[in-house]
Design an enzyme around this catalytic site. Structure first.
Site, mmCIF file in Angstrom:
data_model
loop_
_atom_site.group_PDB
_atom_site.id
_atom_site.type_symbol
_atom_site.label_atom_id
_atom_site.label_comp_id
_atom_site.label_asym_id
_atom_site.label_seq_id
_atom_site.Cartn_x
_atom_site.Cartn_y
_atom_site.Cartn_z
ATOM 1 N N THR A 4 10.742 -8.073 -11.555
ATOM 2 C CA THR A 4 10.048 -9.264 -11.828
ATOM 3 C C THR A 4 8.896 -9.150 -10.860
ATOM 4 O O THR A 4 8.896 -9.067 -9.502
ATOM 5 C CB THR A 4 11.063 -10.440 -11.465
ATOM 6 O OG1 THR A 4 12.364 -10.271 -12.139
ATOM 7 C CG2 THR A 4 10.374 -11.731 -11.681
ATOM 8 N N CYS A 43 2.268 1.983 12.330
ATOM 9 C CA CYS A 43 3.595 2.429 11.714
ATOM 10 C C CYS A 43 4.140 3.440 12.310
ATOM 11 O O CYS A 43 5.064 3.872 12.347
ATOM 12 C CB CYS A 43 3.192 3.093 10.219
ATOM 13 S SG CYS A 43 2.330 1.735 9.316
ATOM 14 N N GLY A 64 0.904 -1.191 -0.053
ATOM 15 C CA GLY A 64 0.181 -0.216 0.004
ATOM 16 C C GLY A 64 0.977 1.318 -0.018
ATOM 17 O O GLY A 64 0.570 2.296 -0.714
ATOM 18 N N GLN A 117 -7.417 0.914 3.836
ATOM 19 C CA GLN A 117 -8.236 0.165 5.071
ATOM 20 C C GLN A 117 -9.865 0.145 4.456
ATOM 21 O O GLN A 117 -10.690 -0.510 5.191
ATOM 22 C CB GLN A 117 -8.466 1.364 6.140
ATOM 23 C CG GLN A 117 -7.128 1.478 6.778
ATOM 24 C CD GLN A 117 -6.525 0.170 7.764
ATOM 25 O OE1 GLN A 117 -7.592 -0.758 7.994
ATOM 26 N NE2 GLN A 117 -5.398 0.068 7.837
ATOM 27 N N ASN A 172 -7.388 4.845 9.077
ATOM 28 C CA ASN A 172 -7.128 3.486 9.756
ATOM 29 C C ASN A 172 -7.162 3.550 11.546
ATOM 30 O O ASN A 172 -7.129 2.215 11.909
ATOM 31 C CB ASN A 172 -5.640 3.210 9.326
ATOM 32 C CG ASN A 172 -4.758 4.459 9.409
ATOM 33 O OD1 ASN A 172 -5.114 5.567 9.318
ATOM 34 N ND2 ASN A 172 -3.541 4.420 10.080
#
Lengths: 420, 420
Positions: A269, A363, A79, A211, A173
């Site tokens: 990748t 966080c 995110g 969220q 959140n």
């Protein structure tokens, strides 16, 4: 000293806004790509093609779920990357070949360097905006009311000729406030028509839906967004999986250059198992969401009522839930302030009894600062530090709530006693 | 028309430079983090701490393997992100608060805006450099000799007062050339001493070690590098796992802003299973590499000899292997030109017999352009398009080589016939 509850055998997990377990079906879907089907999707041989087909069918599935074309889905590693790609991508694409010097540069920058967000965004938005400020761009942070709803009047008044982006989160959140994205989208559409007539640049609209993705309608046309960020790890999908939706015709620049994967917008990748898991997780979330929401709202409201009944000087942060309006608060979010109790201490004691809850957002916890969201809602620093967040998940039961309320009540009481 | 070989039951996989299967031990190590241990490492409760501990012990393990301190390891989502973080990170940290305007800006940019790389880097380096050129920075691409070795004289002569970064790959992904990183590191150390005396900025040294990590010494002190990129998906680890090593004291800016994970240099919830898998994969690769290299070199040289004996007008691209010098070419790399044969057709026919080989590098194949690496080695466009890459892995056997050489010989013969 503290109540002698026995720990439950199983951990009671109430922090689904921070991380969700991988759904069993998601795990089953991605597992072949962790073993036999390990090919690199860029290769034209069969082992590459089978990986490529998995990536492309995942892209098509997600596109269908959000009402977009497959070419509008850019897979990212989570995110935060998706949000950064939206913000920096738009900004760098709007600037003339970056870092213009001299008068022409100053003028073109002057024309194209204002962006708007809210005061309660996730740190990936806030800190991207701050980094852009550091580069000389101009930003506006719109304030919110006591329940966390954005001040729409101020938003509307804050746009300038040089505004190029509005980024507003779909759902918060920490306190679960659901912002009126569709309303903003509708207003902006009309506004952009007027701007077109005046030859002003279009204002792009991004929403951080990380969220929201497990609970709300993600149709990008109904929402009226140009860019939307979603990640997997909050919807029972794999960690560091995510995508950015980019509307047809919207120009952005990549954050990561290289082999040209993802239409040149995210080289590297492809994370095939992550992509397959993300698509499966979003499919399940969107398919089950109405039924799931009903269960969660019941459990949430039961939880809140029981806490507020049992514990004095406790209050709910964020939108009121009594209104029966399901479109104001995320079905799984509870955010509580207990006066005279340190949120972190409460969290740690609950952990010692096998109950996982959060303080503030995941966080920001290492820093120990009060939540910027609660402060923006008008809480004092002390109140903000006396808060915990409980976010329910599809496995949670009424029994777990009953058991937990008992422990929370006892621990709050004990902590208040020691604080005296 | 084409030889009637029966497909083997099992696919013969010869494209380990594009993707490696997940090692069984790696899978076992990461699996708990796909189920029970799903916590967010930023949270302070036990379920967060167990995830945090897994991340930190992985960091410590990797640090030990490369002779660094744990704080020097920044986890990224893959090799391309790691390389971009190194290049843009250094560049944006060296610039004064980005996008300087006016005379002061022009001057400071003039002082700090030259970087050097080689002509045969992976696209994640080349395209990052091109993006920086687009921002007005100056770059130098150093050429290579016919075997792919960088022109050291030119490198040494190309530095300028305003040079801030040299980025040279450790080993080339297409032709396996191992560049003299330690030698460059040693020279640069002396050079930086002289620059210090002259008050010139230090030139930082980055190496893209993504293709080297499975085979070569990664000790950052012996190599003399300030920054090093490694990823998991080429060493039997998970896709989109990787790290950037950053030497103590080296300042870089993040690509992705947010919650401040990875010392503020890579925000976003950590990919715990990816990180655990990456550490395990690097541990296994570095532990087994000398033994593994011996096996691969034998198999590689046997393969090459057999092809060159069986097929006329075939030649090996990249460093000669007859010299018995194991430090010139990756143990698993074979790159062959078959005159008069279209490489892509050969690859597709081999695929139809169950044999996976590549044309050029994985990431450039969609475009159909000739390999920039082979062109830089002095091959013509036609020769470059008549080439295939075979990269062996630890599961490959002599029987697979024997069987494949038979098919390659027959298909090359048939393709040459039809081309006439």
């Amino acid at each position: 000293m503290f109540p002698k509850f026995k720990r439950t055998e199983k951990i009671i997990y109430f922090d689904h806004a921070a991380a969700t377990p991988l759904d069993r079906e998601v795990k089953k879907a991605l597992e072949p790509f962790l073993s036999d089907k390990f090919g690199n999707p860029s290769l034209l041989y069969s082992k590459g093609r089978e990986a490529k087909e998995a990536v492309e069918s995942s892209r098509a599935k997600i596109a269908e779920l959000i009402g977009a074309r497959p070419s509008g889905i850019i897979f990212t590693a989570g995110g935060s990357e998706s949000v950064n790609l939206a913000i920096f991508g738009v900004m760098r694409a709007c600037l003339p070949p970056a870092c213009p010097v001299g008068r022409a540069g100053r003028e073109s920058r002057g024309k194209l360097s204002h962006l708007i967000t809210s005061a309660i965004e996730h740190h990936c938005v806030i800190n991207s905006f701050k980094a852009l400020e550091g580069e000389g761009h101009r930003t506006t942070f719109i304030d919110v009311d006591g329940e966390g709803f954005i001040n729409l009047d101020k938003l509307k008044k804050s746009i300038r000729p040089e505004t190029i982006l509005i980024s507003i989160m779909y759902a918060n959140n920490e306190v679960g406030t659901i912002e009126p994205i569709a309303e903003i989208g509708k207003w902006l559409k009309a506004e952009n028509e007027k701007r077109k007539a005046k030859n002003l640049p279009k204002i792009l609209f991004h929403t951080d839906a990380c969220q929201a993705a497990g609970f709300l309608d993600l149709n990008v046309n109904r929402l009226g967004v140009d860019l939307m960020s979603v990640n997997g790890s909050k919807i029972y999908g794999p960690k560091q999986s995510g995508f950015l939706y980019v509307r047809d015709g919207v120009k952005i620049k990549p954050l990561i250059y290289g082999g040209g994967q993802e239409r040149n917008l995210r080289s590297g990748t492809e994370n095939v198992p992550g992509i397959v898991g993300l698509a499966k997780a979003l499919e399940l979330a969107q398919k089950d969401r109405l039924l799931e929401n009903k269960h969660l709202i019941e459990l949430r409201d039961y939880f809140i009522k029981k806490i507020l009944t049992n514990i004095s000087q406790a209050s709910l942060n964020g939108p009121a839930v009594s209104s029966k309006d399901e479109k104001r608060r995320l079905p799984n979010n509870i955010n509580l302030t207990f006066q005279g109790v340190e949120g972190e201490a409460l969290m740690l004691y609950l952990d010692s009894y096998g109950i996982c809850v959060a303080t503030g957002s995941a966080c920001a916890t290492e820093e120990g600062d009060p939540s910027h969201v609660l402060l923006a809602l008008g809480k004092s620093k002390k109140e903000a530090l006396s808060s915990i967040r409980i976010t329910l998940g599809k496995q949670n039961t009424k029994q777990e709530v009953d058991w937990s309320v008992g422990i929370i009540t006892a621990v709050v009481k004990e902590l208040r006693k020691t604080a005296k």
